[in-house]
Motif scaffolding. Structure first.
Motif, PDB file in Angstrom:
ATOM      1  N   SER A  76     -12.269 -14.633 -15.834  1.00 56.19           N
ATOM      2  CA  SER A  76     -11.299 -13.484 -16.077  1.00 56.19           C
ATOM      3  C   SER A  76     -10.653 -13.138 -14.650  1.00 56.19           C
ATOM      4  N   ASP A  77      -9.500 -12.476 -14.885  1.00 62.70           N
ATOM      5  CA  ASP A  77      -8.824 -11.999 -13.419  1.00 62.70           C
ATOM      6  C   ASP A  77      -8.833 -10.599 -13.697  1.00 62.70           C
ATOM      7  N   PHE A  78      -9.220  -9.951 -12.740  1.00 63.12           N
ATOM      8  CA  PHE A  78      -9.117  -8.479 -12.561  1.00 63.12           C
ATOM      9  C   PHE A  78      -8.114  -7.764 -11.442  1.00 63.12           C
ATOM     10  N   PHE A  79      -7.749  -6.858 -12.187  1.00 65.22           N
ATOM     11  CA  PHE A  79      -6.510  -6.049 -11.548  1.00 65.22           C
ATOM     12  C   PHE A  79      -6.560  -4.448 -11.333  1.00 65.22           C
ATOM     13  N   VAL A  80      -6.262  -4.282 -10.157  1.00 61.20           N
ATOM     14  CA  VAL A  80      -6.077  -2.495 -10.157  1.00 61.20           C
ATOM     15  C   VAL A  80      -4.422  -2.249  -9.617  1.00 61.20           C
ATOM     16  N   ARG A  81      -4.262  -1.080  -9.996  1.00 62.56           N
ATOM     17  CA  ARG A  81      -3.099  -0.352  -9.745  1.00 62.56           C
ATOM     18  C   ARG A  81      -3.065   0.387  -8.442  1.00 62.56           C
ATOM     19  N   THR A  82      -2.361   0.140  -7.585  1.00 58.29           N
ATOM     20  CA  THR A  82      -2.294   0.757  -6.209  1.00 58.29           C
ATOM     21  C   THR A  82      -0.834   1.227  -5.660  1.00 58.29           C
ATOM     22  N   ILE A  83      -0.948   1.741  -4.468  1.00 65.04           N
ATOM     23  CA  ILE A  83       0.425   2.410  -3.973  1.00 65.04           C
ATOM     24  C   ILE A  83       0.558   1.870  -2.638  1.00 65.04           C
ATOM     25  N   LEU A  84       1.571   1.261  -2.727  1.00 65.92           N
ATOM     26  CA  LEU A  84       2.281   0.591  -1.137  1.00 65.92           C
ATOM     27  C   LEU A  84       3.265   1.731  -0.642  1.00 65.92           C
ATOM     28  N   GLU A  85       2.812   2.155   0.327  1.00 66.76           N
ATOM     29  CA  GLU A  85       3.602   3.076   1.210  1.00 66.76           C
ATOM     30  C   GLU A  85       4.409   2.412   2.354  1.00 66.76           C
ATOM     31  N   VAL A  86       5.959   2.281   2.137  1.00 69.14           N
ATOM     32  CA  VAL A  86       6.566   1.948   3.409  1.00 69.14           C
ATOM     33  C   VAL A  86       7.205   3.011   4.128  1.00 69.14           C
ATOM     34  N   PRO A  87       7.048   3.139   5.318  1.00 70.39           N
ATOM     35  CA  PRO A  87       7.440   4.365   6.094  1.00 70.39           C
ATOM     36  C   PRO A  87       8.997   4.206   6.194  1.00 70.39           C
ATOM     37  N   ILE A  88       9.779   5.573   6.014  1.00 75.91           N
ATOM     38  CA  ILE A  88      11.179   5.280   6.331  1.00 75.91           C
ATOM     39  C   ILE A  88      11.463   5.997   7.502  1.00 75.91           C
ATOM     40  N   HIS A  89      11.955   5.453   8.632  1.00 79.35           N
ATOM     41  CA  HIS A  89      12.249   5.969  10.105  1.00 79.35           C
ATOM     42  C   HIS A  89      12.864   7.242   9.958  1.00 79.35           C
ATOM     43  N   GLY A  90      12.608   8.370  10.409  1.00 75.23           N
ATOM     44  CA  GLY A  90      13.159   9.619  10.320  1.00 75.23           C
ATOM     45  C   GLY A  90      13.061  10.649   9.187  1.00 75.23           C
ATOM     46  N   VAL A  91      12.258   9.937   8.127  1.00 73.42           N
ATOM     47  CA  VAL A  91      12.083  10.557   6.871  1.00 73.42           C
ATOM     48  C   VAL A  91      10.757  10.688   6.415  1.00 73.42           C
ATOM     49  N   ALA A  92      10.370  12.133   6.121  1.00 66.40           N
ATOM     50  CA  ALA A  92       8.991  12.331   6.029  1.00 66.40           C
ATOM     51  C   ALA A  92       8.161  11.474   4.723  1.00 66.40           C
ATOM     52  N   GLU A  93       8.840  11.186   3.828  1.00 68.89           N
ATOM     53  CA  GLU A  93       8.399  10.742   2.560  1.00 68.89           C
ATOM     54  C   GLU A  93       8.445   9.184   2.847  1.00 68.89           C
ATOM     55  N   PRO A  94       7.498   8.293   2.369  1.00 66.68           N
ATOM     56  CA  PRO A  94       7.824   6.897   2.374  1.00 66.68           C
ATOM     57  C   PRO A  94       8.396   6.447   1.216  1.00 66.68           C
ATOM     58  N   PHE A  95       8.798   5.086   1.226  1.00 68.48           N
ATOM     59  CA  PHE A  95       9.332   4.179   0.253  1.00 68.48           C
ATOM     60  C   PHE A  95       8.141   4.091  -0.516  1.00 68.48           C
ATOM     61  N   MET A  96       7.959   4.434  -2.046  1.00 66.40           N
ATOM     62  CA  MET A  96       6.639   3.930  -2.665  1.00 66.40           C
ATOM     63  C   MET A  96       6.945   2.890  -3.695  1.00 66.40           C
ATOM     64  N   TRP A  97       5.884   2.177  -3.536  1.00 68.16           N
ATOM     65  CA  TRP A  97       5.977   1.133  -4.650  1.00 68.16           C
ATOM     66  C   TRP A  97       4.376   1.029  -5.542  1.00 68.16           C
ATOM     67  N   GLY A  98       4.612   1.476  -6.677  1.00 67.12           N
ATOM     68  CA  GLY A  98       3.167   1.074  -7.674  1.00 67.12           C
ATOM     69  C   GLY A  98       3.131  -0.456  -8.015  1.00 67.12           C
ATOM     70  N   VAL A  99       2.126  -1.113  -7.357  1.00 65.27           N
ATOM     71  CA  VAL A  99       1.877  -2.493  -7.517  1.00 65.27           C
ATOM     72  C   VAL A  99       0.456  -2.767  -7.814  1.00 65.27           C
ATOM     73  N   TRP A 100       0.250  -4.124  -8.444  1.00 62.08           N
ATOM     74  CA  TRP A 100      -1.062  -4.310  -8.819  1.00 62.08           C
ATOM     75  C   TRP A 100      -1.571  -5.316  -8.006  1.00 62.08           C
ATOM     76  N   VAL A 101      -2.790  -5.487  -7.769  1.00 65.67           N
ATOM     77  CA  VAL A 101      -3.422  -6.434  -6.912  1.00 65.67           C
ATOM     78  C   VAL A 101      -4.866  -7.016  -7.616  1.00 65.67           C
ATOM     79  N   SER A 102      -4.990  -8.412  -7.402  1.00 64.23           N
ATOM     80  CA  SER A 102      -6.150  -8.821  -8.047  1.00 64.23           C
ATOM     81  C   SER A 102      -7.395  -8.621  -7.230  1.00 64.23           C
ATOM     82  N   LEU A 103      -8.648  -8.439  -7.807  1.00 61.99           N
ATOM     83  CA  LEU A 103     -10.128  -8.147  -7.056  1.00 61.99           C
ATOM     84  C   LEU A 103     -10.984  -9.215  -7.539  1.00 61.99           C
ATOM     85  N   SER A 104     -12.028  -9.435  -6.628  1.00 60.16           N
ATOM     86  CA  SER A 104     -12.848 -10.232  -7.143  1.00 60.16           C
ATOM     87  C   SER A 104     -13.820  -9.445  -8.161  1.00 60.16           C
TER      88      SER A 104
END
Ligand SMILES: [Zn+2]
Length: 170
Positions: free
Chosen positions: A57-85
């Motif tokens: 089986s493959d196992f996945f969890v949902r995570t948040i990837l925060e990409v900083p935006i220069h000069g802006v307090a809030e980052p650009f956010m991606w809700g993405v999945w990664v596979s774990l052992s």
């Protein structure tokens, strides 16, 4: 530093307010399954996904990837999945809301993001958080544009361009 990213969209002409946040509802590999297999061999929940019915089986969890935006307090956010052992997935699930926040789990990036060259199988590290927060994703340093953006941040103009591409795929 301005708190909010606000821009007039060059696609639809509307004003989009706030730093962009986009989520993938499921791992890429789940999307590839037939409807029959989605019910037969897969489990998809808000924060986890398992594909397969045996030790392969493959196992996945949902995570948040925060990409900083220069000069802006809030980052650009991606809700993405990664596979774990399997071992890390079990530990992650069994310590739900009681994580050791110094833990980190190796994960393979499991979504294809718009705008970027193929993001599947980028190497990542998952940092669990308590208090109902999704884990933060850290990308391994590489010359992939998403990894570069994660580590160096993006300009307001780049954030706008990526957001327009995601919101208006055509
Ligand atoms: Zn728009």
């Amino acid at each position: 530093m301005s708190a909010l990213l606000t821009f007039t969209c060059s696609c639809c002409g509307k004003t989009h307010e706030g730093s962009p946040s986009f989520s993938c509802k499921s791992p890429h590999y789940y999307d590839q399954l037939s409807d029959e297999d989605k019910t037969r061999i897969a489990i998809l929940q808000d924060d986890m996904c398992v594909i397969g019915i045996d030790e392969n089986s493959d196992f996945f969890v949902r995570t948040i990837l925060e990409v900083p935006i220069h000069g802006v307090a809030e980052p650009f956010m991606w809700g993405v999945w990664v596979s774990l052992s399997q071992a890390n997935f079990k530990r992650y699930m069994s310590t739900w809301d009681n994580h050791d926040e110094t833990d980190n789990y190796f994960g393979w990036f499991s979504n294809r993001l718009p705008h970027y060259p193929d993001t599947l199988s980028l190497k990542t590290s998952v940092r669990p958080r308590n208090g109902g927060l999704r884990p933060l994703l850290v990308l391994e340093e590489s010359d992939h544009p998403l990894a570069v953006h994660f580590h160096q941040g993006i300009s307001v103009g780049e954030a706008q361009q990526i957001a327009e591409r995601v919101m208006h795929p055509e």
